[in-house]
Design an enzyme around this catalytic site. Structure first.
Site, PDB file in Angstrom:
ATOM      1  N   LYS A 118       0.811  -1.214   0.000  1.00  0.00           N
ATOM      2  CA  LYS A 118       0.000   0.000   0.000  1.00  0.00           C
ATOM      3  C   LYS A 118       0.848   1.269   0.000  1.00  0.00           C
ATOM      4  O   LYS A 118       1.848   1.353   0.716  1.00  0.00           O
ATOM      5  CB  LYS A 118      -0.892   0.034   1.258  1.00  0.00           C
ATOM      6  CG  LYS A 118      -2.008  -1.002   1.263  1.00  0.00           C
ATOM      7  CD  LYS A 118      -2.868  -0.837   2.520  1.00  0.00           C
ATOM      8  CE  LYS A 118      -3.793  -2.008   2.768  1.00  0.00           C
ATOM      9  NZ  LYS A 118      -4.871  -2.111   1.793  1.00  0.00           N
ATOM     10  N   GLY A 251     -14.038  -5.594   5.594  1.00  0.00           N
ATOM     11  CA  GLY A 251     -15.044  -6.125   6.508  1.00  0.00           C
ATOM     12  C   GLY A 251     -15.347  -7.605   6.343  1.00  0.00           C
ATOM     13  O   GLY A 251     -16.195  -8.138   7.064  1.00  0.00           O
TER      14      GLY A 251
END
Lengths: 329, 202
Positions: A118, A251
């Site tokens: 990232k 999630g």
């Protein structure tokens, strides 16, 4: 089915602000130079091609080479190398940055599957570092603290492919116009709560469907309302899908979560905290991989869901605090 | 005629699209009973480690191996080719292979994604026009046995080859609009089903 093929052709002719990519000439790469003349690297089809290969799979967040091995053994198609999983970033606060390159290099050494990492939104220098150490995909991610309040990275300027998050069709198309070769719905990372992922996925897929039944005159208004380039709006309307694959993140904590988002249209899934914050990561990782493949087979999902121990505890909507998914513009 | 496409993971949908565009029906193979009545088998691109784990867990490895031994025509691209190769030079210890193509192959043999590339290649038997090869973290053939017929090379390495009824590519013909490699596979399927009919008549 034919639509996806058209998508590839369209994506190849789609140039956006520039196709990017590098053609090898005989000055490149020393001894190998002559053989490699004529190679085109970093092109959009090559960037998008790797995303095609990841379809139907699970990309897992890992913070150590040992985690990466567990992920690979469980059947992950790729790993995301980072210093803290999103649940810890959320809990600990502070500025979240690109990981230490030595950690990413150790993880690259540990596994043979692709390694992603990232960079902060807009932090093109972090992306340059990630490209320099050979990561296979850069995630310009809202999970890290944004470095630019207005601009994302110009991803056409890189040979390494980028994945970006999106909460809506407009956001997805803006990222594609900047050169992203893969989109993931954002969800709410580090919560173990699937509600935001479902919301974002339904929004993106729902608008693709609606756009598909629009007439030409309406597409100008769609482009205005989505704040996205008309050419991309036109392409989505004609092809019936994004010009790049759409994965889901944020999630996912159980095999049934994986089956849910796959049935809602996600072509692959990213699992962050959901695996290594559970109490039996190897078993849960394998179960999520199998459910991601057999997502439309409830017997299979039932079988792999048994006896996995406790999932990550997670956060309900009321206790998120700041929403990471609101980062990105 | 129906082509079965191994659809556990990877770019199997791209194969279905291109076969559909030349009017060949296909069926996704996810469990053993999907194999009934297919005339050919496509092993797509994807991650070979993931596919090999999943093939065992859904019980497809052994039935697939039998079909390939019995002469089912196979088109294998990239990861699919790795899973057919006699030797995987740097595979994981637990990685399984059908060992039906006498080559030694190195995974990611051209390097990581940054070394993935596009380059024109020339394939024998499909006409003079070049074929646009898309090589994604491609495997590299490092040795091949005498029964392996080389159909195309890239930078000196084997890019496409055939042994018996197995047709294999290190690149991804399914990611381009050029249908010639799939047409060649469909011809092999036709020959195969004709031979089956002849056997039954006899």
């Amino acid at each position: 089915m034919v639509l996806i093929m058209n998508g590839i052709d369209d994506a190849k002719t789609y140039s956006g602000s520039g196709q990017g990519g590098t053609v090898h000439t005989d000055a490149d790469d020393g001894d190998q130079g002559l053989a490699q003349v004529g190679r085109k690297v970093g092109t959009f089809p090559v960037k998008r091609g790797l995303a095609e290969m990841l379809k139907g799979g699970v990309i897992m967040d890992v913070v150590t080479p040992e985690h990466a091995k567990i992920a690979e053994d469980a059947g992950a198609v790729a790993v995301m190398a980072l210093e803290r999983v999103p649940a810890d970033i959320r809990a600990e606060g502070g500025v979240a940055r690109m990981s230490d390159p030595s950690l990413i290099l150790e993880i690259e050494e540990a596994v043979t599957i692709p390694v992603m990492a990232k960079a902060r939104i807009g932090h093109f220098a972090e992306a340059q570092v990630l490209q320099a150490i050979g990561v296979d995909y850069v995630d310009e991610s809202e999970v890290l603290t944004p470095a630019d309040r207005e601009n994302h990275i110009d991803k056409w300027a890189f040979d390494v492919p980028f994945v970006c998050g999106a909460t809506s069709l407009g956001e997805a198309l803006r990222r594609i116009s900047e050169g992203a070769a893969l989109i993931r719905s954002k969800g709410e990372a580090g919560t173990g709560n699937i509600v935001e992922a479902v919301y974002h996925l339904r929004s993106i897929v729902g608008d693709i469907k609606k756009l598909g039944s629009s007439d030409r005159a309406e597409r100008y208004a769609w482009a205005k309302n989505l704040a996205a380039p008309y050419e991309l709006v036109e392409m989505v309307a004609e092809v019936g899908w994004l010009p790049v694959p759409l994965f889901c993140a944020g999630g996912i904590a159980t095999p049934a979560d994986a089956a849910l988002v796959r049935q809602l249209g996600a072509e692959s899934i990213f699992v962050g905290s959901g695996i290594f914050k559970s109490n039996d990561p190897p078993a849960r990782a394998r179960a999520i991989v199998e459910a991601c493949v057999g997502f439309d087979d409830a017997d299979l999902v039932a079988r792999v869901s048994r006896g996995l121990g406790e999932a990550m505890r997670g956060l309900d909507d009321a206790s998120y605090g700041a929403r990471l998914s609101e980062r990105g513009w | 005629m129906i082509a079965g496409i191994l659809a556990l993971q990877g770019d199997f949908a791209a194969h279905a699209d291109i076969l559909g565009s030349i009017s060949v029906g296909s069926r996704y193979i996810r469990r053993p009973d999907d194999l009934d009545g297919i005339d050919g088998l496509v092993m797509p691109g994807g991650e070979s480690t993931t596919m090999s784990i999943l093939m065992e867990s859904v019980g497809l490895f052994e039935p697939l191996r039998r079909l390939i031994i019995d002469g089912m025509p196979v088109l294998a691209t990239c990861a699919g080719m790795i899973m057919l190769s006699a030797e995987i030079a740097d595979g994981r210890d637990d990685q399984i292979s059908f060992k039906m193509l006498d080559v030694s192959i190195k995974r990611n043999g051209y390097g990581r994604q940054l070394q993935s590339f596009e380059k024109d290649i020339w394939i024998s038997g499909i006409g003079p026009a070049p074929f646009h090869g898309v090589f994604i973290r491609a495997p590299r053939v490092i040795a091949a046995g005498p029964r392996v017929e080389v159909l195309a090379r890239v930078e000196g390495d084997i890019a496409m080859c055939r042994e018996g009824t197995v047709l294999a590519c290190t690149f991804h013909p399914e990611l381009t609009a050029d249908r010639r490699v799939h047409s060649l596979f469909v011809e092999m399927m036709r020959d195969g089903s004709r031979q089956t009919v002849e056997r039954k008549v006899r």
